[in-house]
Design an enzyme around this catalytic site. Structure first.
Site, PDB file in Angstrom:
ATOM      1  N   SER A 102       0.817  -1.214   0.000  1.00  0.00           N
ATOM      2  CA  SER A 102       0.000   0.000   0.000  1.00  0.00           C
ATOM      3  C   SER A 102       0.854   1.269   0.000  1.00  0.00           C
ATOM      4  O   SER A 102       1.615   1.521  -0.915  1.00  0.00           O
ATOM      5  CB  SER A 102      -0.959  -0.044   1.192  1.00  0.00           C
ATOM      6  OG  SER A 102      -1.929   0.954   1.112  1.00  0.00           O
ATOM      7  N   ASP A 243      -2.316   6.437  -3.555  1.00  0.00           N
ATOM      8  CA  ASP A 243      -1.194   5.795  -2.871  1.00  0.00           C
ATOM      9  C   ASP A 243      -0.671   4.659  -3.734  1.00  0.00           C
ATOM     10  O   ASP A 243      -1.099   4.478  -4.872  1.00  0.00           O
ATOM     11  CB  ASP A 243      -1.595   5.324  -1.465  1.00  0.00           C
ATOM     12  CG  ASP A 243      -2.569   4.160  -1.491  1.00  0.00           C
ATOM     13  OD1 ASP A 243      -3.265   3.998  -2.513  1.00  0.00           O
ATOM     14  OD2 ASP A 243      -2.650   3.409  -0.497  1.00  0.00           O
ATOM     15  N   ASP A 245      -0.966   1.455  -4.033  1.00  0.00           N
ATOM     16  CA  ASP A 245      -1.842   0.472  -4.676  1.00  0.00           C
ATOM     17  C   ASP A 245      -3.178   1.069  -5.078  1.00  0.00           C
ATOM     18  O   ASP A 245      -4.088   0.346  -5.482  1.00  0.00           O
ATOM     19  CB  ASP A 245      -2.031  -0.753  -3.779  1.00  0.00           C
ATOM     20  CG  ASP A 245      -2.827  -0.451  -2.516  1.00  0.00           C
ATOM     21  OD1 ASP A 245      -2.861   0.715  -2.086  1.00  0.00           O
ATOM     22  OD2 ASP A 245      -3.428  -1.393  -1.952  1.00  0.00           O
ATOM     23  N   ASP A 247      -5.759   2.378  -3.607  1.00  0.00           N
ATOM     24  CA  ASP A 247      -7.040   2.160  -2.943  1.00  0.00           C
ATOM     25  C   ASP A 247      -7.416   3.330  -2.037  1.00  0.00           C
ATOM     26  O   ASP A 247      -8.457   3.297  -1.375  1.00  0.00           O
ATOM     27  CB  ASP A 247      -7.047   0.838  -2.159  1.00  0.00           C
ATOM     28  CG  ASP A 247      -6.074   0.813  -0.986  1.00  0.00           C
ATOM     29  OD1 ASP A 247      -5.266   1.755  -0.849  1.00  0.00           O
ATOM     30  OD2 ASP A 247      -6.114  -0.169  -0.206  1.00  0.00           O
TER      31      ASP A 247
END
Length: 451
Positions: A102, A243, A245, A247
């Protein structure tokens, strides 16, 4: 069974150190493959990743694990986490994998697992997988003729791009808007600028040159300063920061001021409520969301339900109580009608749709409410449970709650990932908020406060 491998969002750690080694990754693939080997059909798994160097190693290790228990593997390459959830369900896969840490730096990596419905796994299923990882002798290897096959899915990006565009009603037209988008040198470095450009925007892309080491490095939603500067420098209408990833998302208005998840949720909730598509009569946020959001919704006869910190707990409450909008102050926005997990790009499009409908600039559209003064401090401790149960601490919390009364609130909790106690207070009187936080900090034994 106590859990040691899985945390609040899958498995995470320093790459090439336990638990993020190739060996454990392979065993997770074997274990997850066995758990989801249900029925006599040919089983398949989709595997996506972000742009970290270690993603190659983890991807190949997990692929070997899944193949060894008879699962076919479709490799997606670098795609956002929500794309994995979408493609797991869309392609009728039995399990989905996202390899990402992440918003963490490149040295870390992680593994997030999705079930055939596209949602992240429950604690019970994760515990079942963890049990097999810890007892690999219980894993049944496939017969030689049943070993799986692996291939790359070439159009994963295109499938997700079309799904993102379809998530907005009325053929959203961004013609005339100048948008800066910071992709954090991460998983959305291709898809985010493409979606915005195909919808008509003039796009100024940032952090779209991943090299395996620069993901989240002085860029993205956790380091939005450069985005803010570029929005002003280019005279853009809005800035979007994702960010690693993709999400989560934060926005910057045309003046470069940040717009957090609470303001986004307030704006989208109001937009959807007026269109008659806000399910549940409100939204789900966490205990960290600002009191101003709660008051804003209350004035509109909408409800704010608070869940524990973590997007999985927000989602659980949404699914159990029938809400279709929820999220976190940090920018995880979950729109269950369109995605099975937080989707920064979809949330940004919903925000842009609301802004165009109001006809107002971002600085006005997303200033839905005036935030109540809020202060958060972290305290490093040896034993968080013992510290929280100390009589001096419980007395300090009770006294702080009495002093704030109905004009504020106190939240004291231990971190789920570090030996920290987090002390948060908010209220209309900023001086009082600061006083009660310090009062609790001072009562916590054997600690040193850090902002």
């Amino acid at each position: 069974m106590s859990r040691h491998l899985f945390g609040t969002d899958g498995v995470r750690g320093r790459a090439n150190s336990e638990p993020m080694t190739a060996e454990i990754a392979m065993r997770i693939g074997m274990a997850a493959g066995q758990v989801f080997n249900r029925g006599d059909h040919r089983h398949r798994v989709v595997i996506g990743k972000d742009t970290r160097l270690s993603g190659y190693m983890i991807e190949q290790a997990m692929t070997a694990g899944f193949l060894s228990v008879g699962m076919d593997v479709l490799l997606l390459g670098p795609v956002p986490t929500p794309a994995v959830g979408f493609l797991t369900r869309s392609m009728r896969a039995d399990v989905g994998v996202m390899i990402s840490a992440s918003h963490n730096p490149y040295e870390d990596n992680g593994i997030k697992l999705f079930g055939p419905d596209g949602f992240k796994l429950s604690d019970a299923v994760e515990s079942q997988i963890e049990g097999l990882v810890m007892s690999p002798r219980d894993i049944r290897l496939a017969a030689s003729k049943m070993i799986g096959r692996a291939k790359r899915l070439d159009d994963a990006d295109g499938r997700y791009i079309e799904a993102v565009k379809a998530s907005v009603r009325g053929n959203l037209d961004l013609t005339g808007l100048k948008i800066v988008v910071d992709c954090a040198n991460g998983a959305a470095y291709k898809v985010a600028p493409t979606v915005l450009w195909e919808l008509g925007a003039e796009v100024i892309p940032m952090a779209v040159s991943p090299d395996g080491f620069n993901i989240n490095g002085n860029c993205g939603s956790t380091y939005p300063q450069v985005l803010q500067e570029h929005v002003v420098m280019h005279g853009a209408d809005i800035g979007i920061a994702l960010d690693g990833d993709a999400d989560r998302v934060v926005l910057a208005c045309e003046h470069g001021r940040l717009i957090d998840g609470d303001q986004l949720m307030a704006t989208i909730a109001d937009h959807w409520a007026k269109d008659g598509r806000l399910a549940g009569g409100g939204l789900v946020a966490t205990v960290m969301s600002n009191l101003g959001l709660e008051r804003y919704l209350g004035q509109r006869k909408l409800t704010l339900v608070r869940a524990a910190v973590g997007d999985r707990y927000v989602l659980e409450r949404m699914r159990s109580d029938g809400y279709n909008l929820g999220g976190e102050q940090s920018g995880h926005i979950i729109m269950i009608d369109h995605a099975t997990t937080g989707d920064g790009l979809m949330a940004a499009l919903q925000a842009l749709s609301a802004m165009l409908k109001t006809g107002k600039p971002a600085s006005e559209t997303f200033r839905a409410f005036e935030p109540v003064p809020q202060l958060l401090k972290n305290v490093r401790v040896g034993d968080a449970n013992a510290a929280l149960s100390a009589a001096a601490v419980t007395h300090a919390i009770a006294d702080a709650e009495a002093r704030l009364g109905k004009s504020g609130r106190i939240l004291v909790r231990k971190s789920g990932t570090e030996p920290l106690i987090r002390v948060m207070a908010e209220g209309d009187d900023s001086d009082l908020v600061r006083t009660v936080v310090d009062q609790i900090i001072e009562a916590i034994p054997r600690v040193k406060a850090s902002a």
